[in-house]
Design an enzyme around this catalytic site. Structure first.
Site, short mmCIF file in Angstrom:
data_model
loop_
_atom_site.label_atom_id
_atom_site.label_comp_id
_atom_site.label_asym_id
_atom_site.label_seq_id
_atom_site.Cartn_x
_atom_site.Cartn_y
_atom_site.Cartn_z
N GLY A 26 0.83 -1.21 0.00
CA GLY A 26 0.00 0.00 0.00
C GLY A 26 0.86 1.25 0.00
O GLY A 26 0.54 2.26 0.63
N ASP A 52 2.47 -1.30 -4.71
CA ASP A 52 1.05 -0.94 -4.69
C ASP A 52 0.41 -1.54 -5.93
O ASP A 52 1.12 -2.10 -6.79
CB ASP A 52 0.88 0.60 -4.67
N ILE A 71 -1.88 -7.44 -2.43
CA ILE A 71 -1.84 -8.18 -1.15
C ILE A 71 -2.81 -9.35 -1.12
O ILE A 71 -2.76 -10.18 -0.23
CB ILE A 71 -2.11 -7.25 0.06
N TYR A 159 -13.63 -0.84 9.26
CA TYR A 159 -12.21 -0.48 9.40
C TYR A 159 -11.73 -0.82 10.82
O TYR A 159 -10.71 -1.50 11.00
CB TYR A 159 -12.08 1.02 9.13
C1 AKB Z 1 -9.36 7.51 9.51
O1 AKB Z 1 -9.85 8.61 9.82
O2 AKB Z 1 -10.01 6.55 9.10
C2 AKB Z 1 -7.88 7.33 9.74
C3 AKB Z 1 -7.60 6.82 11.11
C4 AKB Z 1 -7.75 7.68 12.29
O3 AKB Z 1 -7.25 5.69 11.24
N1 AKB Z 1 -7.19 8.56 9.53
#
Ligand code: AKB
Length: 330
Positions: A26, A52, A71, A159
């Protein structure tokens, strides 16, 4: 050949007789190119392979090797590790918080399946592996001010879920197989390179739009407090942490931060430099994400165990960012 390159291009530290060969995944994201520059300065240009799936610009190709790496392609990664005799792996590939919510299946593939591949690769080839985690690995049930190193983690973004998974998997591989897994939880990283898809990105975008258009519409409420760090501090934490002897590490995952501020506090500093800057607020779905994240990050364990210290506070961050954006982006 390599020795000559060190002595002409780098500082005295580069004379390390046996520098590690490092693969960065990345590599064209917010951290990759700057991280490669720092590592190349210290270990020699040819020892840091930036990768990348994005097409690089001429600038990306200036400082050292760049190659394609996906990846999700385990065999392709094996080939690179073998051909370049890689020692350390820095795994930056990830979809960030806001963009991850827009495409959850892709975030699962990149952030979770990708992590499975790189950790297995690191185990097979005995690599030191660094994976960044984030304030996003915490959620509304975590204490938010301050958020300690070890506490409840129940994130509500894919995330965040993928980063908790990465932390736990890394710790598991460390205890089960002795893998040298290292992980720092970063706050919002502020740099002149555009970040792309995060919740903390307003603190980068305002510099670009403020300098060019003299106005900025912020997607977070004025009083939303989040932990932040300037890119230089972020990368020096990473560099320092990569080099800490294993005996000094009391854990594999550490919080690091430099400061905490709200949009209002940042913009009031910025208007001292850009007096005609107009700010308006139009909160969107990112507000909910920000409200579930730490406000103040407790990184005392990193400071105590391996001597982490930040150099940039809010005032220094603002002047440095104005300089960087003016120099690199105008
Ligand atoms: C996001 O805002 O998703 C990133 C982080 C804080 O991991 N910058």
């Amino acid at each position: 050949n390599r020795e000559i390159k060190y002595s002409t291009k780098t500082n005295s530290k580069c004379k390390t007789s046996n520098p590690p060969r490092i693969l960065i995944t990345g590599g064209l994201g917010q951290l990759g190119t700057e991280c490669a520059k720092l590592l190349r300065k210290n270990y020699g240009s040819d020892n840091v392979i930036l990768t990348d799936i994005i097409k690089p610009t001429d600038e990306h190709l200036e400082n050292g090797p760049f190659i394609f790496a996906d990846i999700l392609d385990f065999k392709g990664l094996q080939k690179i590790v073998v051909n370049y005799r890689i020692d350390w792996l820095i795994h930056f590939s990830a979809l960030l918080s806001a963009v991850g919510e827009q495409n959850v299946p892709l975030a699962v593939r990149v952030n979770i399946e990708g992590m499975h591949n790189v950790i297995e690769l690191a185990k097979q080839y005995n690599l030191r592996i660094f994976v960044p985690s984030t304030i996003g690995a915490f959620g509304p049930d975590s204490p938010r001010n301050p958020t300690p190193n070890v506490t409840i983690q129940r994130p509500r973004t894919i995330y965040g879920v993928s980063k908790v998974h990465a932390e736990l998997l890394g710790e598991y591989y460390y205890h089960r197989f002795g893998l040298d897994f290292r992980c720092l939880r970063f706050p919002g990283v502020i740099s002149s390179d555009p970040p792309g898809g995060g919740t903390t990105d307003y603190a980068v975008a305002v510099f670009h739009e403020g300098l060019i258009n003299k106005k900025y519409e912020c997607y977070l409420e004025p009083h939303t407090r989040l932990p932040m760090i300037y890119i230089e501090d972020c990368l020096s934490a990473l560099f320092q942490f990569l080099n800490v002897p294993n005996e000094k590490l009391r854990r594999r995952v550490y919080n690091v931060t430099a400061m905490s501020f709200t949009p209002e506090e940042l913009f009031s500093r910025l208007t001292k430099h850009i007096p005609d800057l107009q700010i308006s607020y139009k909160p969107d779905s990112r507000q909910l994400i920000a409200e579930s994240w730490p406000q103040v990050f407790d990184d005392s364990e990193a400071r105590c165990d391996w001597g982490w210290e930040h150099k940039y506070d809010l005032d220094k961050l603002v002047t440095s960012m104005l300089r960087d954006v003016n120099q690199n982006c105008m």
